[in-house]
Design a protein around this motif. Structure first.
Motif, short mmCIF file in Angstrom:
data_model
loop_
_atom_site.label_atom_id
_atom_site.label_comp_id
_atom_site.label_asym_id
_atom_site.label_seq_id
_atom_site.Cartn_x
_atom_site.Cartn_y
_atom_site.Cartn_z
N SER A 7 0.90 -1.14 -0.17
CA SER A 7 0.16 -0.11 0.33
C SER A 7 0.83 1.25 -0.02
O SER A 7 0.13 2.54 -0.90
N LEU A 8 1.63 1.30 0.81
CA LEU A 8 2.88 2.25 0.74
C LEU A 8 3.77 2.54 -0.17
O LEU A 8 3.65 3.88 -0.63
N GLN A 9 3.50 1.40 -1.13
CA GLN A 9 4.53 1.71 -2.28
C GLN A 9 3.54 2.54 -3.37
O GLN A 9 3.95 2.86 -4.34
N LEU A 10 2.71 1.94 -3.12
CA LEU A 10 1.44 1.86 -4.37
C LEU A 10 1.26 3.50 -4.13
O LEU A 10 0.99 4.04 -5.23
N LEU A 11 1.03 4.35 -3.14
CA LEU A 11 0.75 5.58 -2.90
C LEU A 11 2.17 6.30 -2.97
O LEU A 11 1.66 7.55 -4.26
N ALA A 12 3.45 6.14 -2.36
CA ALA A 12 4.55 6.22 -3.22
C ALA A 12 4.24 6.70 -4.51
O ALA A 12 4.73 7.78 -5.06
N LEU A 13 4.33 6.26 -5.50
CA LEU A 13 3.84 6.10 -6.78
C LEU A 13 2.77 6.98 -6.96
O LEU A 13 3.42 7.40 -8.07
N LEU A 14 1.98 6.96 -6.61
CA LEU A 14 1.18 8.04 -6.90
C LEU A 14 1.06 8.99 -6.78
O LEU A 14 1.52 10.01 -7.52
N GLY A 15 1.95 9.42 -5.73
CA GLY A 15 2.79 10.90 -5.29
C GLY A 15 3.99 11.32 -5.80
O GLY A 15 3.59 12.44 -6.30
N VAL A 16 4.53 10.14 -6.58
CA VAL A 16 5.20 10.40 -7.41
C VAL A 16 5.32 10.91 -8.80
O VAL A 16 5.69 11.66 -9.37
N ALA A 17 3.97 10.30 -9.48
CA ALA A 17 3.52 10.50 -10.92
C ALA A 17 2.91 12.19 -10.90
O ALA A 17 2.58 12.59 -11.59
N ASN A 18 1.54 11.65 -9.45
CA ASN A 18 1.16 13.70 -9.30
C ASN A 18 2.13 14.48 -9.32
O ASN A 18 1.67 15.92 -9.60
N GLY A 19 3.47 14.62 -8.37
CA GLY A 19 3.77 15.59 -8.19
C GLY A 19 5.33 15.30 -8.82
O GLY A 19 5.44 17.12 -8.80
#
Length: 163
Positions: A7-19
């Motif tokens: 879950s943390l990995q996926l949230l991190a990737l979503l954060g990188v993608a959008n940030g």
């Protein structure tokens, strides 16, 4: 629920993608800021996406998220897919906002966050054995994190707007 590390990995990737597009705009300013829609205006008088959706943002999002996936011990292709589909979700949001005649940079709670998290999670659902509940929890977590981080980035003068 998917394990907490995933879950943390996926949230991190979503954060990188959008940030990444936000940081790219701050660091590169107008350099390589070609609008993705080429300035196309549709018959309704509104742009297809708007000037803030750039080729630079999409390309750097995919590259940065693919690299981040490797650092998180996931396949780079998974990062690229998450970034690409997140950017598609973001473009969908911009397209809808333009059709609703909302001004550029207008906030539309939910529409600004859900597509860019939901679409990538649906695409990797089977790969990571995510349930519908997992996806719902991750989308809600993404919304909360995005709202909090947006305000922090605004205070740090990285974002132009606090949303």
């Amino acid at each position: 629920m998917a394990d907490w590390m995933l879950s943390l990995q996926l949230l991190a990737l979503l954060g990188v993608a959008n940030g990444t597009p936000i940081f790219a705009k701050k660091l590169l300013q107008d350099c390589l800021s070609t609008p993705l829609d080429g300035g196309l205006t549709l018959p309704d008088g509104e742009p297809l996406f708007g000037a803030s959706k750039t080729i630079r943002g999409v390309v750097l999002s995919v590259v940065a998220t693919a690299g981040s996936a490797v650092l998180l011990h996931l396949d780079w292709g998974t990062g690229a897919i998450i970034a690409g589909t997140s950017m598609l979700g973001d473009l969908f949001s911009s397209f809808v906002k333009r059709r609703l005649h909302l001004p550029l940079h207008a906030q539309a709670f939910g529409l600004d966050q859900i597509p860019e998290a939901l679409l990538p999670l649906l695409i990797v659902k089977e790969q990571f054995n995510l349930t519908s509940n997992d996806i719902a929890v991750l989308v809600i977590a993404f919304i909360v994190l995005e709202l909090v981080l947006s305000r922090i980035l605004f205070r740090l003068k990285i974002r132009d707007r606090p949303f």
